[in-house]
Design a protein around this motif. Structure first.
Motif, short mmCIF file in Angstrom:
data_model
loop_
_atom_site.label_atom_id
_atom_site.label_comp_id
_atom_site.label_asym_id
_atom_site.label_seq_id
_atom_site.Cartn_x
_atom_site.Cartn_y
_atom_site.Cartn_z
N TYR A 119 0.81 -1.22 0.00
CA TYR A 119 0.00 0.00 0.00
C TYR A 119 0.85 1.28 0.00
N PRO A 120 1.89 1.39 0.81
CA PRO A 120 2.70 2.62 0.82
C PRO A 120 3.33 2.95 -0.52
N LEU A 121 3.79 1.95 -1.27
CA LEU A 121 4.40 2.23 -2.58
C LEU A 121 3.37 2.72 -3.58
N SER A 122 2.17 2.15 -3.52
CA SER A 122 1.09 2.62 -4.38
C SER A 122 0.73 4.06 -4.04
N LEU A 123 0.67 4.34 -2.75
CA LEU A 123 0.35 5.69 -2.28
C LEU A 123 1.47 6.66 -2.65
N LEU A 124 2.70 6.22 -2.53
CA LEU A 124 3.86 7.06 -2.87
C LEU A 124 3.82 7.48 -4.34
N HIS A 125 3.58 6.52 -5.23
CA HIS A 125 3.51 6.85 -6.65
C HIS A 125 2.35 7.77 -6.95
N GLU A 126 1.21 7.52 -6.32
CA GLU A 126 0.02 8.35 -6.55
C GLU A 126 0.28 9.80 -6.13
N ASN A 127 0.89 9.96 -4.96
CA ASN A 127 1.18 11.30 -4.46
C ASN A 127 2.20 12.03 -5.32
N ASN A 146 7.12 0.46 -8.01
CA ASN A 146 5.88 -0.09 -7.48
C ASN A 146 5.51 -1.39 -8.18
N ASN A 147 5.62 -1.41 -9.51
CA ASN A 147 5.28 -2.61 -10.29
C ASN A 147 6.22 -3.77 -9.99
N SER A 186 -3.06 6.03 10.68
CA SER A 186 -3.13 7.04 11.73
C SER A 186 -1.74 7.63 11.97
N GLY A 187 -1.71 8.81 12.57
CA GLY A 187 -0.44 9.44 12.87
C GLY A 187 0.00 10.39 11.76
N GLU A 188 1.13 11.02 12.00
CA GLU A 188 1.65 12.02 11.06
C GLU A 188 2.16 11.35 9.79
N ALA A 189 1.75 11.89 8.65
CA ALA A 189 2.17 11.31 7.38
C ALA A 189 3.66 11.54 7.15
N MET A 190 4.29 10.57 6.49
CA MET A 190 5.71 10.69 6.18
C MET A 190 5.86 11.30 4.79
N SER A 191 6.94 12.02 4.59
CA SER A 191 7.20 12.62 3.29
C SER A 191 7.67 11.54 2.31
N GLU A 192 7.67 11.89 1.03
CA GLU A 192 8.14 10.96 0.01
C GLU A 192 9.59 10.56 0.28
N TYR A 193 10.38 11.51 0.71
CA TYR A 193 11.80 11.24 0.97
C TYR A 193 11.96 10.26 2.13
N GLU A 194 11.17 10.45 3.19
CA GLU A 194 11.25 9.57 4.35
C GLU A 194 10.78 8.15 3.99
N LEU A 195 9.72 8.06 3.19
CA LEU A 195 9.25 6.74 2.77
C LEU A 195 10.32 6.02 1.95
N LEU A 196 10.97 6.75 1.06
CA LEU A 196 12.00 6.14 0.24
C LEU A 196 13.22 5.74 1.07
N TYR A 197 13.51 6.53 2.09
CA TYR A 197 14.60 6.17 2.99
C TYR A 197 14.32 4.82 3.64
N CYS A 198 13.09 4.65 4.13
CA CYS A 198 12.69 3.40 4.79
C CYS A 198 12.64 2.25 3.78
N PHE A 199 12.11 2.53 2.60
CA PHE A 199 11.99 1.45 1.61
C PHE A 199 13.35 1.00 1.11
N ARG A 200 14.27 1.93 0.93
CA ARG A 200 15.62 1.55 0.50
C ARG A 200 16.26 0.62 1.53
N ARG A 201 16.05 0.92 2.79
CA ARG A 201 16.58 0.06 3.85
C ARG A 201 15.95 -1.33 3.81
N ASP A 202 14.60 -1.38 3.67
CA ASP A 202 13.91 -2.66 3.68
C ASP A 202 14.16 -3.46 2.41
#
Length: 223
Positions: A119-127, A146-147, A186-202
């Motif tokens: 879901y986060p990757l789909s949301l990231l691309h959409e945003n 995402n694909n 819920s909670g504060e949304a993360m920026s695109e940069y923060e999401l990519l930081y986490c995804f690169r790690r994972d």
């Protein structure tokens, strides 16, 4: 060569091209059902590892590109990150710890990480596609990432099916929650940069865990 002969050669060439396309697009399965391509466990591992390498490469490229937008000054690096949403997933700390996990446990960690990012990757691309600040290169790479992540998840599920068929692991899918449950809204949304930081790690974790799992199960194939 006569005109008829040329036409015959062209017809055969197009026929071969069509057949090759049909073979390459044939669905892959672990059980050998009719209408799908049966691959060995080693070949399945090779495919998912190649996908994971591509996915991690894209995440690194996008992360570097977004630094130009979000981090014009190097002094900000490392000071903006909130806790990644996948922090609740217990992952082995280092290669040695990962090697000690049972096949089933390591496979479960890999799939949980991939499910948590559906879901986060789909949301990231959409945003990103809705913001004019990002250029077409970044948007296209986000879509590709995402694909590939979706294809990788399906590929890992095929690896699981094959391992279950061979009696290496039990049926892990029964105890899994949905991908939406692994990404709280819920909670504060993360920026695109923060999401990519986490995804690169994972994505780096997923790639390393797949390599470890492959070399433990099929050590004679490229290990």
């Amino acid at each position: 060569m006569s005109s008829n002969q040329k036409q015959a050669v062209l017809f055969v060439a197009f026929l071969c091209l069509d057949l090759c396309t049909c073979v390459s697009t044939m669905p892959i399965c672990a059980y050998g059902h009719a209408g799908c391509q049966l691959l060995s466990l080693a070949n399945l591992f090779d495919r998912v590892i190649q996908h994971s390498a591509r996915m991690h490469g894209l995440s690194s490229d996008l992360h570097s590109e977004l630094e130009k937008y979000f981090l014009p000054g190097k002094n900000h690096i490392g000071s903006i990150y909130r806790k990644c949403h996948t922090s609740s997933i217990l992952t082995p700390n280092g290669k040695e710890t990962a090697q000690k996990l049972a096949h089933e446990e390591l496979t479960e960690v890999i799939l949980k990480l991939l499910m948590a990012w559906t879901y986060p990757l789909s949301l990231l691309h959409e945003n990103m596609s809705q913001q004019q600040v990002f250029n077409s290169f970044i948007n296209s790479k986000a879509l590709e990432m995402n694909n590939i992540a979706l294809e990788l998840r399906k590929g890992v599920e095929k690896v699981m099916e094959k391992m279950q068929l061979l009696g290496m692991i039990s049926n892990l899918m029964n105890g899994f929650t949905s991908s939406e449950d692994l990404f709280p809204t819920s909670g504060e949304a993360m920026s695109e940069y923060e999401l990519l930081y986490c995804f690169r790690r994972d994505s780096d974790k997923v790639q390393n865990y797949l390599k470890i799992l492959k070399c433990r199960i099929v050590p004679d194939h490229g290990c």
